[in-house]
Design a protein around this motif. Structure first.
Motif, PDB file in Angstrom:
ATOM      1  N   ASP A 108       0.919  -1.253  -0.204  1.00  0.00           N
ATOM      2  CA  ASP A 108       0.225  -0.464  -0.126  1.00  0.00           C
ATOM      3  C   ASP A 108       1.078   0.879   0.169  1.00  0.00           C
ATOM      4  O   ASP A 108       0.833   2.313  -0.777  1.00  0.00           O
ATOM      5  CB  ASP A 108      -1.027   0.092   1.509  1.00  0.00           C
ATOM      6  CG  ASP A 108      -2.086  -0.460   1.213  1.00  0.00           C
ATOM      7  OD1 ASP A 108      -2.161  -1.609   0.406  1.00  0.00           O
ATOM      8  OD2 ASP A 108      -2.229  -1.307   2.015  1.00  0.00           O
ATOM      9  N   ARG A 109       1.665   1.140   1.026  1.00  0.00           N
ATOM     10  CA  ARG A 109       3.029   2.785   0.983  1.00  0.00           C
ATOM     11  C   ARG A 109       3.332   2.594  -0.623  1.00  0.00           C
ATOM     12  O   ARG A 109       3.686   4.023  -1.170  1.00  0.00           O
ATOM     13  CB  ARG A 109       4.491   2.806   1.511  1.00  0.00           C
ATOM     14  CG  ARG A 109       4.923   3.525   1.727  1.00  0.00           C
ATOM     15  CD  ARG A 109       6.465   3.248   2.547  1.00  0.00           C
ATOM     16  NE  ARG A 109       6.602   1.940   2.743  1.00  0.00           N
ATOM     17  CZ  ARG A 109       7.710   1.662   3.659  1.00  0.00           C
ATOM     18  NH1 ARG A 109       8.198   2.127   4.506  1.00  0.00           N
ATOM     19  NH2 ARG A 109       8.591   1.126   2.680  1.00  0.00           N
TER      20      ARG A 109
ATOM     21  N   ASN B  41       0.765   4.626  -3.035  1.00  0.00           N
ATOM     22  CA  ASN B  41       0.567   5.537  -2.478  1.00  0.00           C
ATOM     23  C   ASN B  41       1.411   6.760  -3.059  1.00  0.00           C
ATOM     24  O   ASN B  41       1.012   7.676  -3.474  1.00  0.00           O
ATOM     25  CB  ASN B  41       0.158   5.717  -1.183  1.00  0.00           C
ATOM     26  CG  ASN B  41      -1.054   4.657  -0.595  1.00  0.00           C
ATOM     27  OD1 ASN B  41      -1.836   4.762  -0.996  1.00  0.00           O
ATOM     28  ND2 ASN B  41      -0.886   4.588   1.301  1.00  0.00           N
TER      29      ASN B  41
ATOM     30  N   LYS C  89      -6.037  -9.686  -2.548  1.00  0.00           N
ATOM     31  CA  LYS C  89      -5.117  -8.668  -2.089  1.00  0.00           C
ATOM     32  C   LYS C  89      -5.136  -7.846  -3.636  1.00  0.00           C
ATOM     33  O   LYS C  89      -5.908  -6.530  -3.349  1.00  0.00           O
ATOM     34  CB  LYS C  89      -3.359  -9.393  -2.328  1.00  0.00           C
ATOM     35  CG  LYS C  89      -2.473  -7.656  -2.644  1.00  0.00           C
ATOM     36  CD  LYS C  89      -3.234  -6.615  -0.747  1.00  0.00           C
ATOM     37  CE  LYS C  89      -2.015  -5.372  -0.220  1.00  0.00           C
ATOM     38  NZ  LYS C  89      -2.506  -4.910   0.280  1.00  0.00           N
TER      39      LYS C  89
ATOM     40  N   GLU D 125      -9.004  -6.175  -2.632  1.00  0.00           N
ATOM     41  CA  GLU D 125      -8.375  -5.296  -1.207  1.00  0.00           C
ATOM     42  C   GLU D 125      -8.275  -3.523  -2.250  1.00  0.00           C
ATOM     43  O   GLU D 125      -9.137  -2.843  -1.625  1.00  0.00           O
ATOM     44  CB  GLU D 125      -7.554  -5.990  -0.452  1.00  0.00           C
ATOM     45  CG  GLU D 125      -7.200  -4.940   0.919  1.00  0.00           C
ATOM     46  CD  GLU D 125      -5.931  -5.009   1.521  1.00  0.00           C
ATOM     47  OE1 GLU D 125      -4.841  -4.431   2.050  1.00  0.00           O
ATOM     48  OE2 GLU D 125      -6.205  -5.843   2.086  1.00  0.00           O
ATOM     49  N   ILE D 126      -6.965  -4.133  -3.293  1.00  0.00           N
ATOM     50  CA  ILE D 126      -7.002  -3.056  -3.932  1.00  0.00           C
ATOM     51  C   ILE D 126      -7.427  -2.117  -4.046  1.00  0.00           C
ATOM     52  O   ILE D 126      -8.081  -1.077  -4.487  1.00  0.00           O
ATOM     53  CB  ILE D 126      -5.831  -3.340  -4.689  1.00  0.00           C
ATOM     54  CG1 ILE D 126      -3.994  -3.659  -3.414  1.00  0.00           C
ATOM     55  CG2 ILE D 126      -5.156  -2.016  -5.765  1.00  0.00           C
ATOM     56  CD1 ILE D 126      -2.561  -4.778  -4.656  1.00  0.00           C
TER      57      ILE D 126
ATOM     58  N   LYS E 174     -10.975  -2.437  -3.974  1.00  0.00           N
ATOM     59  CA  LYS E 174     -11.829  -1.507  -3.002  1.00  0.00           C
ATOM     60  C   LYS E 174     -10.992  -0.026  -2.905  1.00  0.00           C
ATOM     61  O   LYS E 174     -11.763   0.381  -2.269  1.00  0.00           O
ATOM     62  CB  LYS E 174     -12.274  -2.777  -2.074  1.00  0.00           C
ATOM     63  CG  LYS E 174     -13.184  -1.320  -0.602  1.00  0.00           C
ATOM     64  CD  LYS E 174     -13.531  -2.494   0.307  1.00  0.00           C
ATOM     65  CE  LYS E 174     -14.260  -2.000   1.107  1.00  0.00           C
ATOM     66  NZ  LYS E 174     -15.358  -2.888   2.130  1.00  0.00           N
ATOM     67  N   ASN E 175      -9.799  -0.048  -2.114  1.00  0.00           N
ATOM     68  CA  ASN E 175      -9.153   1.170  -1.233  1.00  0.00           C
ATOM     69  C   ASN E 175      -9.181   2.554  -2.667  1.00  0.00           C
ATOM     70  O   ASN E 175      -8.516   3.033  -2.255  1.00  0.00           O
ATOM     71  CB  ASN E 175      -7.647   0.581  -0.520  1.00  0.00           C
ATOM     72  CG  ASN E 175      -8.109  -0.392   0.637  1.00  0.00           C
ATOM     73  OD1 ASN E 175      -9.396  -0.417   0.972  1.00  0.00           O
ATOM     74  ND2 ASN E 175      -7.961  -0.927   0.969  1.00  0.00           N
ATOM     75  N   TYR E 176      -8.271   1.793  -3.654  1.00  0.00           N
ATOM     76  CA  TYR E 176      -8.082   3.024  -4.790  1.00  0.00           C
ATOM     77  C   TYR E 176      -8.675   3.200  -5.834  1.00  0.00           C
ATOM     78  O   TYR E 176      -8.551   3.163  -6.401  1.00  0.00           O
ATOM     79  CB  TYR E 176      -6.765   2.222  -5.187  1.00  0.00           C
ATOM     80  CG  TYR E 176      -5.589   2.117  -4.067  1.00  0.00           C
ATOM     81  CD1 TYR E 176      -5.201   3.501  -3.730  1.00  0.00           C
ATOM     82  CD2 TYR E 176      -5.550   1.070  -3.342  1.00  0.00           C
ATOM     83  CE1 TYR E 176      -4.308   2.857  -2.789  1.00  0.00           C
ATOM     84  CE2 TYR E 176      -4.445   1.112  -2.114  1.00  0.00           C
ATOM     85  CZ  TYR E 176      -3.479   2.171  -2.317  1.00  0.00           C
ATOM     86  OH  TYR E 176      -2.479   2.332  -1.101  1.00  0.00           O
TER      87      TYR E 176
ATOM     88  N   TRP F  23     -14.840  -5.621  -6.047  1.00  0.00           N
ATOM     89  CA  TRP F  23     -14.909  -6.009  -4.107  1.00  0.00           C
ATOM     90  C   TRP F  23     -16.457  -6.910  -3.894  1.00  0.00           C
ATOM     91  O   TRP F  23     -16.556  -7.267  -2.282  1.00  0.00           O
ATOM     92  CB  TRP F  23     -14.432  -4.567  -3.519  1.00  0.00           C
ATOM     93  CG  TRP F  23     -14.863  -3.570  -3.715  1.00  0.00           C
ATOM     94  CD1 TRP F  23     -16.033  -3.834  -2.593  1.00  0.00           C
ATOM     95  CD2 TRP F  23     -15.013  -2.651  -4.666  1.00  0.00           C
ATOM     96  NE1 TRP F  23     -16.832  -2.652  -2.548  1.00  0.00           N
ATOM     97  CE2 TRP F  23     -15.988  -2.251  -4.161  1.00  0.00           C
ATOM     98  CE3 TRP F  23     -14.300  -2.701  -5.727  1.00  0.00           C
ATOM     99  CZ2 TRP F  23     -15.956  -0.249  -4.729  1.00  0.00           C
ATOM    100  CZ3 TRP F  23     -13.959  -1.468  -6.498  1.00  0.00           C
ATOM    101  CH2 TRP F  23     -15.162  -0.174  -5.873  1.00  0.00           C
TER     102      TRP F  23
END
Length: 256
Positions: A37-38, A41, A71, A74-75, A77-79, A128
């Motif tokens: 994630d870092r 970002n 994964k 998750e990516i 959904k988060n991005y 997701w």
């Protein structure tokens, strides 16, 4: 913006990025998997993210497959709204390994994925959650004396989460939805279409839900009287719960 490709590993994960014009690969690196994630970002904004899909040669999921797909979900959904795609990576690690640079194998695998994407290779879009289905559609199943349901393809995907009193035999071709549907308690799930398994189970099936491309094959396999439901159009279906639903029945082939 840039495109990114990710080769997810247990301990290390490879990244590859294009230049801002998305014409060439400008950066390749390997990071600790905990730092995925870092790394994303630090390289935003991205126009899309490609995640390697490491299914085995027998088209079966392995622990690495589940890890990569989870994964990717998750990516995605988060991005969001950055689109995330899964791309087959069965041969990228082998190619990277032949370069004999073990400390950057993951990064090289990611760069191969990204190169394939730039050359026009397609991937499967990652979502997701299962598609929304209205209660009006799920109420269809109370109209018949159904117990065992066979599902093939994408039509009415996720209905198993609403019809808890039915048993589902599901053949899912999309890796993301395969993982999402694996959480269902009232279904037996297979990745891909396996006609041998379908044929063995045919006599126990009361209802078939399938995409239009499988309807004719279903009529050949399932017993007389079996209901077949698919998503159609205004020209051949009933409008229920925001979708056009087509309902057919397997006929007696001896009298055709």
């Amino acid at each position: 913006m840039k495109k990114a490709a990710i080769d997810v590993g247990i301990k290390r994960t490879g990244f590859a990025f294009t230049d801002p014009e998305e014409k060439i690969i400008s950066k390749v690196k390997t990071v600790e998997t905990a730092d995925i994630d870092r790394e994303i970002n630090e390289n935003m904004p991205l126009s899309e993210i490609i995640v390697g899909f490491p299914i085995n040669l027998q088209n079966r999921f392995t622990p690495s497959t589940y890890m990569a797909v989870n994964k990717a979900i998750e990516i995605a959904k988060n991005y969001a709204p950055v689109p995330v795609y899964l791309m087959d990576e069965r041969f990228t690690t082998k190619i990277a390994s032949e370069m004999r640079k073990k400390h950057i194998i993951d990064g090289i695998s990611a760069s191969i994925l990204l190169e394939e994407r730039l050359n026009g290779s397609k991937g499967r879009r990652v979502f997701w959650s299962l598609p929304f289905l209205s209660d009006k559609i799920s109420s269809l199943f109370s109209l018949g004396n159904f117990k065992n349901v066979c599902m093939m393809g994408e039509d009415l995907r996720g209905i198993e989460s609403k019809a808890h009193d039915l048993n589902f035999l599901i053949f899912e071709e999309d890796p993301t939805f395969f993982v999402l549907r694996s959480r269902c308690n009232n279904c037996t799930l297979h990745f891909g279409i396996d006609w041998d398994i379908i044929l063995q189970s045919a006599n126990n099936i009361d209802l078939v839900i399938c995409s239009q491309r499988y309807v004719e094959k279903a009529k050949e396999i399932f017993r007389e009287g079996t209901a077949i439901v698919s998503e159609g159009s205004e020209y051949d279906g009933l409008y229920i719960g925001g979708r056009w639903i087509r309902i057919e029945t397997v006929k007696d082939r001896e009298n055709l």
